[in-house]
Design a protein around this motif. Structure first.
Motif, mmCIF file in Angstrom:
data_model
loop_
_atom_site.group_PDB
_atom_site.id
_atom_site.type_symbol
_atom_site.label_atom_id
_atom_site.label_comp_id
_atom_site.label_asym_id
_atom_site.label_seq_id
_atom_site.Cartn_x
_atom_site.Cartn_y
_atom_site.Cartn_z
ATOM 1 N N TYR A 90 -5.246 2.123 -9.982
ATOM 2 C CA TYR A 90 -4.898 2.795 -8.716
ATOM 3 C C TYR A 90 -3.625 3.515 -8.683
ATOM 4 O O TYR A 90 -3.135 4.005 -9.773
ATOM 5 N N VAL A 91 -3.838 4.361 -7.326
ATOM 6 C CA VAL A 91 -2.487 5.052 -7.165
ATOM 7 C C VAL A 91 -2.823 4.686 -6.030
ATOM 8 O O VAL A 91 -3.690 4.729 -4.775
ATOM 9 N N ASP A 92 -1.273 5.196 -5.075
ATOM 10 C CA ASP A 92 -0.935 3.998 -4.334
ATOM 11 C C ASP A 92 -0.513 4.924 -4.019
ATOM 12 O O ASP A 92 0.735 6.237 -4.214
ATOM 13 N N TYR A 93 0.037 6.097 -2.455
ATOM 14 C CA TYR A 93 0.848 6.609 -1.627
ATOM 15 C C TYR A 93 1.440 5.837 -1.112
ATOM 16 O O TYR A 93 0.634 4.731 0.295
ATOM 17 N N LEU A 94 2.392 5.109 -0.370
ATOM 18 C CA LEU A 94 3.852 3.995 0.820
ATOM 19 C C LEU A 94 4.276 5.406 1.080
ATOM 20 O O LEU A 94 4.640 5.937 0.686
ATOM 21 N N VAL A 95 4.309 4.767 2.368
ATOM 22 C CA VAL A 95 4.873 5.864 3.460
ATOM 23 C C VAL A 95 6.016 4.787 4.357
ATOM 24 O O VAL A 95 5.015 3.392 4.431
ATOM 25 N N MET A 96 7.144 5.165 4.207
ATOM 26 C CA MET A 96 7.929 4.074 4.347
ATOM 27 C C MET A 96 8.795 4.159 5.737
ATOM 28 O O MET A 96 8.766 5.438 6.001
ATOM 29 N N TYR A 97 9.340 4.085 6.838
ATOM 30 C CA TYR A 97 10.290 3.898 7.507
ATOM 31 C C TYR A 97 11.153 3.500 7.552
ATOM 32 O O TYR A 97 11.284 1.869 6.873
ATOM 33 N N LYS A 98 12.492 3.488 7.355
ATOM 34 C CA LYS A 98 13.922 2.750 7.493
ATOM 35 C C LYS A 98 13.598 2.269 9.241
ATOM 36 O O LYS A 98 14.344 3.178 9.355
ATOM 37 N N ARG A 99 13.967 1.328 9.297
ATOM 38 C CA ARG A 99 13.966 0.389 10.825
ATOM 39 C C ARG A 99 15.054 -0.543 10.202
ATOM 40 O O ARG A 99 14.984 -1.376 9.765
ATOM 41 N N GLN A 100 16.256 -1.053 10.913
ATOM 42 C CA GLN A 100 16.961 -2.456 11.588
ATOM 43 C C GLN A 100 17.880 -1.723 9.736
ATOM 44 O O GLN A 100 17.708 -3.774 9.335
ATOM 45 N N ASN A 101 17.856 -0.868 9.155
ATOM 46 C CA ASN A 101 18.892 -0.867 8.099
ATOM 47 C C ASN A 101 18.070 -1.145 6.686
ATOM 48 O O ASN A 101 18.233 -1.960 5.622
#
Length: 150
Positions: free
Chosen positions: A124-135
């Motif tokens: 597998y090759v994953d792309y993970l998009v993250m946001y920082k919310r509530q620290n």
């Protein structure tokens, strides 16, 4: 004297900005990497608590390519991360390996992680998009490609 002043200004600017950005970036980088591995370990161990910490189950989703077995037509399937987490109810008996290939952090609020991982049957090759919310960093989008091993 003029050369000394220019050198001191350059030295001060270089090291003052370097030390500030390095400390913040290092913390955020480690938190992003930890979140990616939290997802991987949660899936491998069937640990719903780890997956809930890694995924933004309220707003997140997975997108994957699906191929119709009859028509061979490709479509994109979207699954909420909360539902996707439920696919991992039990620990794997196989050995899974993961490596982070790249991390891109924008304004310490958004990140993109490229993760490469292997199971005995699939790469597998994953792309993970993250946001920082509530620290806390949470995965909001996971897209991937999977290739069966021969």
């Amino acid at each position: 004297m003029k050369l000394f002043s220019i050198t001191m200004v350059a030295f001060t600017l270089l090291f003052s900005s370097f030390s500030r950005s390095e400390a913040v970036t290092g913390e955020e980088y480690q938190a992003v990497v930890d979140t990616a591995y939290m997802y991987f370990n949660g899936a491998a161990k069937g640990d719903q608590e780890l997956l809930a910490k890694a995924f933004d189950q309220e707003f997140g989703h997975v997108k994957m390519i699906r191929v119709d077995s009859d028509t061979k037509e490709e479509t994109i399937r979207t699954v909420p991360l909360k539902e996707f987490s439920g696919y991992f109810k039990n620990a794997t008996k196989d050995k899974w390996e993961a490596n982070i290939l790249s991390v891109d952090i924008v304004d310490n609020k958004m990140a993109m992680v490229k993760m490469d991982f292997h199971t005995p049957k699939t790469h597998y090759v994953d792309y993970l998009v993250m946001y920082k919310r509530q620290n806390a960093w949470r995965i909001v989008t996971k897209t991937f490609v999977a290739k069966n091993k021969l």
